[in-house]
Design a protein around this motif. Structure first.
Motif, mmCIF file in Angstrom:
data_model
loop_
_atom_site.group_PDB
_atom_site.id
_atom_site.type_symbol
_atom_site.label_atom_id
_atom_site.label_comp_id
_atom_site.label_asym_id
_atom_site.label_seq_id
_atom_site.Cartn_x
_atom_site.Cartn_y
_atom_site.Cartn_z
ATOM 1 N N UNK A 1 6.590 9.580 1.516
ATOM 2 C CA UNK A 1 7.619 10.715 0.972
ATOM 3 C C UNK A 1 8.883 9.983 0.718
ATOM 4 N N UNK A 2 9.607 9.226 1.332
ATOM 5 C CA UNK A 2 10.917 8.769 1.088
ATOM 6 C C UNK A 2 10.839 7.705 0.023
ATOM 7 N N UNK A 3 9.713 6.923 -0.188
ATOM 8 C CA UNK A 3 9.455 5.995 -1.382
ATOM 9 C C UNK A 3 9.066 6.855 -2.735
ATOM 10 N N UNK A 4 8.581 8.189 -2.404
ATOM 11 C CA UNK A 4 8.179 8.680 -3.552
ATOM 12 C C UNK A 4 9.294 9.336 -4.206
ATOM 13 N N UNK A 5 10.466 9.940 -3.375
ATOM 14 C CA UNK A 5 11.637 10.326 -3.768
ATOM 15 C C UNK A 5 12.235 9.279 -4.502
ATOM 16 N N UNK A 6 12.314 8.147 -4.057
ATOM 17 C CA UNK A 6 13.167 7.148 -4.877
ATOM 18 C C UNK A 6 12.399 6.745 -6.154
ATOM 19 N N UNK B 1 16.917 6.514 6.396
ATOM 20 C CA UNK B 1 15.810 7.192 7.037
ATOM 21 C C UNK B 1 14.478 6.395 7.037
ATOM 22 N N UNK B 2 14.497 5.426 5.887
ATOM 23 C CA UNK B 2 13.391 4.518 5.865
ATOM 24 C C UNK B 2 13.259 3.415 7.144
ATOM 25 N N UNK B 3 14.674 2.919 7.319
ATOM 26 C CA UNK B 3 14.643 2.233 8.669
ATOM 27 C C UNK B 3 14.186 3.204 9.957
ATOM 28 N N UNK B 4 14.658 4.418 9.920
ATOM 29 C CA UNK B 4 14.329 5.181 10.970
ATOM 30 C C UNK B 4 12.399 5.324 11.186
ATOM 31 N N UNK B 5 12.090 5.637 9.822
ATOM 32 C CA UNK B 5 10.463 6.045 9.952
ATOM 33 C C UNK B 5 9.665 4.572 9.840
ATOM 34 N N UNK B 6 10.163 3.703 9.444
ATOM 35 C CA UNK B 6 9.465 2.416 9.461
ATOM 36 C C UNK B 6 9.618 1.200 10.245
ATOM 37 N N UNK B 7 10.759 1.417 10.924
ATOM 38 C CA UNK B 7 11.012 0.575 12.040
ATOM 39 C C UNK B 7 12.194 0.986 13.150
ATOM 40 N N UNK B 8 11.567 2.118 13.876
ATOM 41 C CA UNK B 8 12.401 2.763 14.947
ATOM 42 C C UNK B 8 13.034 1.949 15.759
ATOM 43 N N UNK B 9 12.342 0.937 16.271
ATOM 44 C CA UNK B 9 12.931 -0.029 17.326
ATOM 45 C C UNK B 9 14.297 -0.710 16.714
ATOM 46 N N UNK B 10 14.323 -1.210 15.374
ATOM 47 C CA UNK B 10 15.369 -1.912 14.777
ATOM 48 C C UNK B 10 16.629 -0.681 14.866
ATOM 49 N N UNK C 1 0.775 -1.152 -0.007
ATOM 50 C CA UNK C 1 -0.126 -0.026 0.032
ATOM 51 C C UNK C 1 1.043 1.210 0.011
ATOM 52 N N UNK C 2 1.849 1.340 0.860
ATOM 53 C CA UNK C 2 2.957 2.417 0.912
ATOM 54 C C UNK C 2 3.678 2.567 -0.282
ATOM 55 N N UNK C 3 3.978 1.536 -0.932
ATOM 56 C CA UNK C 3 4.529 1.748 -2.600
ATOM 57 C C UNK C 3 3.708 2.075 -3.433
ATOM 58 N N UNK C 4 2.381 1.563 -3.467
ATOM 59 C CA UNK C 4 1.472 2.135 -4.536
ATOM 60 C C UNK C 4 1.199 3.695 -4.200
#
Length: 556
Positions: free
Chosen positions: A460-465, A334-343, A283-286
């Motif tokens: 936003x990050x995926x859209x930039x990619x 930044x994807x890691x930071x916003x998608x899985x901050x615990x990791x 969904x996020x990628x779409x």
């Protein structure tokens, strides 16, 4: 010498033809990308005889098989397109592609027919790759030869959109089917998107039957100037071959790795590394594709004004800068930071390390699925990679058994060679349990917490990619068409395009994940696209000539 050419409006009939061509190509890319979007499920269905990590890599390799054969399809169908016409080649490619996709949806799984299932699957993927090898060059050539001078970048950028459009359509169908079938999606629901492609095939064939032949090809045929040997003329004469090589290394290779990193690798990274559930990731990628896809036309049109070269090279430069890991502007950090901050927090606060005899450690890549990693180092690395845990590697003395340190805990690995099946199973289960418990204690999440995913920032990050991919890809069809004469255009541009996108790009997910598994750093796979894109940036900047004012009709 290139001269400025006045733009003239495109007729309604020409717009209709280009729309029909683009729409048919969307359907063809939809067929091709279904497999990539469902790679994790296909790994379980057709490679269930392997462990989970090897099964996923093998599934990616089966996905890549379609890319590997694309250059051969470019030669076969490029030759036909230059000799008998663009339109009829289109019909053949769509029939092969659509038929193969439909059969994948009906193919029995490994549990039903054993090893025959993955063998047939790979054969179907190769048929798809052959068909797609003839698709892009034909579509780009066909649209460019219908386009008015001065607008070629804008009109051919619609063909560039078709690849992303096909991916977007496949994601939508998958999301809808997931909702429809629920828990049964992984069992049988995944087949529906493949089976319904037969409807798309019927629409595509109807569309392509209604198209007229390219005016440039008709002109060449009427004048008796068609090439009788387009392959030898394209690649057997140095004046043409050097342009082919420049197109490959100075344009397409870099574009390919940026495109596949921005869309496929990003999706795999979310699901396989950051452990975002498949539905949310799709969904996020779409959503990112909805935002980013119009930029194909934006950058295609911009290339009509300022040139193809500055737009493409600018996209490559930005991508290289924004891919570099462990910087404040790194898109994947930044994807890691916003998608899985615990990791992210766990990797910073409780770093992991593997202490092993270097002689025990193999390259974590198993293309045949038959290699058994039995050393204590290989086993430890495989388990850590499957848990998406980054680690450093510390050399140990010769013969030492590998130890894994996670935070304050240390777990000893084991050597599997010579163990009885029951003992091996027990040791494997105990080791995996110990690693998982240590990771849990150190704060490493088994899955991304949906409540902690910053959906807006991830989109936003995926859209930039995606936008970076559109910048390097949007003007590509126009510049490739403009680099080659009409009589061998289909053949000449198809081969470098499909070597670049089939080999440099198509193998990217497999190579990048293997690099991550070997090195132990979740960002290490990014160095593959960074190096390839940097190479293309240097070669393209130095040796590619601007082509936006070339009159392609004068290039016999």
């Amino acid at each position: 010498m290139s001269t400025a050419i006045k733009a003239v409006p495109m007729s309604a009939e020409e717009r209709k033809v280009i729309f029909a061509s683009s729409l048919g190509t969307v359907f063809e890319w939809y067929d091709f990308f279904l497999y990539g979007s469902l790679a994790a499920i296909i790994a379980k269905q057709f490679f269930s005889g392997l462990d989970a990590g090897s099964a996923f890599i093998f599934a990616l390799l089966a996905f890549a098989a379609g890319f590997i054969v694309r250059p051969f399809g470019a030669l076969v169908f490029g030759r036909l397109g230059d000799m008998i016409g663009r339109k009829y080649t289109f019909l053949v490619t769509i029939l092969i592609m659509g038929g193969s996709t439909f059969v994948v949806g009906c193919l029995p799984s490994y549990a039903s027919i054993g090893v025959l299932a993955p063998v047939i699957l790979i054969a179907l993927r190769m048929l798809q790759g052959l068909a797609l090898g003839g698709e892009y060059g034909g579509a780009a050539t066909y649209v460019a030869e219908h386009s008015p001078n001065g607008k070629r970048g804008a009109y051919t950028s619609w063909i560039q959109m078709t690849a992303t459009g096909g991916l977007f359509l496949s994601l939508l169908v998958i999301l809808f089917t997931r909702e429809l079938t629920g828990a049964d999606f992984d069992v049988w629901g995944w087949r529906i998107p493949f089976i319904v492609s037969i409807v798309l095939l019927g629409i595509s064939v109807w569309i392509r039957l209604s198209m007229s032949e390219s005016p440039a090809f008709q002109k060449m045929k009427a004048e008796g100037k068609l090439s009788k040997a387009p392959i030898s003329e394209s690649f057997g004469q140095w004046k043409n071959l050097k342009v082919v090589l420049l197109a490959l290394f100075g344009l397409v290779a870099g574009q390919a790795v940026i495109w596949y990193t921005g869309q496929f690798y990003a999706l795999f990274y979310l699901t396989q590394v950051l452990k975002v559930d498949g539905k949310t990731a799709n969904l996020l990628m779409a959503l990112a594709l909805v935002i980013g896809t119009p930029f194909f036309v934006v950058f295609g049109s911009l290339s009509d004004r300022i040139g193809r070269k500055p737009v493409i090279m600018g996209g490559l430069l930005l991508a290289v800068i924004l891919y570099i890991p462990n910087t404040p502007i790194s898109l994947f950090n930044n994807l890691t930071h916003y998608a899985n901050p615990k990791l992210e927090m766990a990797m910073a606060n409780s770093p992991a390390a593997i202490t092993a005899d270097p002689a025990e450690c193999s390259f974590q890549f198993n293309p045949t699925g038959t290699t058994k990693f039995t050393s204590s180092c290989d086993i430890a690395k495989q388990v850590m990679a499957n848990n998406s845990a980054s680690y450093s590697t510390i050399p140990a003395s010769a013969g030492a058994v590998t130890k894994v340190k996670i935070g304050d805990q240390e777990i000893e690995s084991y050597n599997a060679k010579g163990l009885a099946p029951d003992e091996l199973k027990a040791k494997d289960a105990a080791f995996k349990k110990s690693i998982r418990e240590a990771l849990d204690a150190a704060g490493y999440p088994a899955k991304a917490d949906p409540a902690q995913i910053n959906m807006v920032m991830v989109v936003v990050l995926l859209a930039i990619l995606v936008i970076l991919a559109t910048m390097s890809y949007g003007p590509l069809a126009a510049i490739l068409v403009e680099m080659f004469p009409t009589r061998i255009r289909y053949t000449s541009m198809s081969l470098p395009y499909h070597i670049g996108n089939g080999w440099f790009g198509g193998l990217l997910p497999t190579i990048s994940f293997a690099l991550v598994a070997q090195n132990g750093n979740i960002y290490y796979g990014l160095w593959y696209p960074i190096i390839i894109a940097s190479m293309t940036l240097v070669i393209g900047t130095l040796f590619i000539r601007e082509t936006k004012n070339v009159d392609i009709y004068s290039r016999d």
